[in-house]
Motif scaffolding. Sequence first.
Motif, PDB file in Angstrom:
ATOM      1  N   LYS A 148       2.418 -83.079  19.413  1.00  0.00           N
ATOM      2  CA  LYS A 148       1.273 -84.002  19.396  1.00  0.00           C
ATOM      3  C   LYS A 148       0.971 -84.607  20.765  1.00  0.00           C
ATOM      4  CE  LYS A 148       0.690 -83.396  15.068  1.00  0.00           C
ATOM      5  NZ  LYS A 148       0.839 -84.293  13.935  1.00  0.00           N
ATOM      6  N   GLY A 176      -4.056 -78.180  22.752  1.00  0.00           N
ATOM      7  CA  GLY A 176      -4.841 -79.140  21.971  1.00  0.00           C
ATOM      8  C   GLY A 176      -4.219 -80.503  21.815  1.00  0.00           C
ATOM      9  N   TRP A 228     -10.584 -85.930  20.133  1.00  0.00           N
ATOM     10  CA  TRP A 228      -9.693 -85.956  18.960  1.00  0.00           C
ATOM     11  C   TRP A 228     -10.256 -85.132  17.825  1.00  0.00           C
ATOM     12  CZ3 TRP A 228      -5.413 -87.841  20.810  1.00  0.00           C
ATOM     13  CH2 TRP A 228      -5.472 -88.820  21.814  1.00  0.00           C
ATOM     14  N   TYR A 231      -9.575 -81.517  17.385  1.00  0.00           N
ATOM     15  CA  TYR A 231      -8.244 -81.156  16.881  1.00  0.00           C
ATOM     16  C   TYR A 231      -7.893 -82.076  15.717  1.00  0.00           C
ATOM     17  CZ  TYR A 231      -8.364 -78.915  21.407  1.00  0.00           C
ATOM     18  OH  TYR A 231      -8.747 -78.163  22.479  1.00  0.00           O
ATOM     19  N   LYS A 234      -4.630 -82.085  13.808  1.00  0.00           N
ATOM     20  CA  LYS A 234      -3.432 -82.577  14.493  1.00  0.00           C
ATOM     21  C   LYS A 234      -3.352 -84.097  14.485  1.00  0.00           C
ATOM     22  CE  LYS A 234      -2.607 -79.150  18.143  1.00  0.00           C
ATOM     23  NZ  LYS A 234      -1.370 -78.540  17.679  1.00  0.00           N
TER      24      LYS A 234
END
Length: 428
Positions: A148, A176, A228, A231, A234
């Motif tokens: 992350k 990412g 953000w 992705y 995630k």
Amino acid sequence: MSDYKMSTKCVQAGYTPGNGEPRQIPIIQSTTFKYATSEDMGKLFDLEASGYFYTRLQNPTNDYVAAKIADLEGGTAAMLTSSGQAANFFALFNICECGSHIVSSSTIYGGTFNLISVTMAKMGIDVTFVSPDCTEEELNAAFKENTKAVFGETIANPALTVLDIEKFAKAAHEHGVPLIVDNTFATPVNCRPIEWGADIVTHSTTKYMDGHGAAVGGAIVDSGKFDWMAYADKFPGLCTPDESYHGVTYAEKFGKEGAFITKCTTQLMRDLGCIQSPQHAFLLNLGLESLHVRMPRHVENGQAVAEFLTSQPQVNFVSYPGLPDNPYHALAEKYLPNGGCGVVSFELKGGRAAAEIFMKHLKLAAIETHVADARTCCLNPASSTHRQMNEEQLREAGIPAGLIRISCGLEDKEDLIADLAQALAAIG
Ligand SMILES: *Cc1c(COP(=O)(O)O)cnc(C)c1O
């Protein structure tokens, strides 16, 4: 103030008084704020209106100073935290949860290393440490499905390695995820990581930003560049409704520019409460007003001390990126063209015993667990922060028993060198 130069921003950004208002940032010494109706206050809780209601989440004094730091770093939003530790924890925990993974440079501050490898591990957050000198292939191989964030320090404390920010940013973005850079040692005066691709910048404001050893604090700055929503799978915390905040979706409502800091404030400050006190924010701002004047002097003294130590017979090696034979010199020239910081590491040939005699004889450089202060200070890790380790363990950790870390302050460099010279002479 984004069109002004760094020096002007250090002095004036973040707070512009109106007619008849205080020239200096007012210390709003109040835990709470008054409203005429419950409806008015309700709008704040719903994030429909902006304003203050409780200092655990936000305080105007803090916000003036955070706005200055955002401007200095070239970010879109910022917040202050109670310490640098809190800043790094919040920056990571804002996008990580149980089951997440972090890629981090291995040469980072000991407190942050412990935070990530021990405390966050207990929360189910996993880490892979990579050498800051790793190849792109090695770096890419460290990523997992559940990665992350990528983390590193512009100039690492105390290893003094220089991060190849572009290399780390490229790998992060190819996977990412954002790059988080702790810019404590360089400060925005000497490096602005966002310009090299960093997405989030953190600080222990306790160090050069305060600069006077007066107040522990931290800061988080968002570049406003990381997408953000691109992705969303995630980062569900930013990209799906927050039921604990009336179903707001941060990335939708506050966009790339505001989502990260808003979520960090409304969730993490609300629940964990590591806010900086307005008094400390005021002191921090006094430090920031002279940051651009102080940093060049810290660098000048660090460089002079490093060069002096290099030529001394009692000294085995000197580590300072400003020295031409330092392995990080080329990276320092790229990322830190005006110099890095005032911290220098060196090893005395006589090990722990020599370090003891040397430090005992210093008159100006005080023995302290601190760096980046106006007053020169130094530390022998083998007899302080790492004293539980034996000689062999110290060697394995890359910390020879005779290693001394000196943080050059703002004194006259000739006085500092004379102090070092007489303490070296005492070793014999
Ligand atoms: C000191 C330091 C920290 C921790 O900051 P505190 O304000 O002491 O909590 C984090 N990162 C770096 C690079 C530091 O030097």
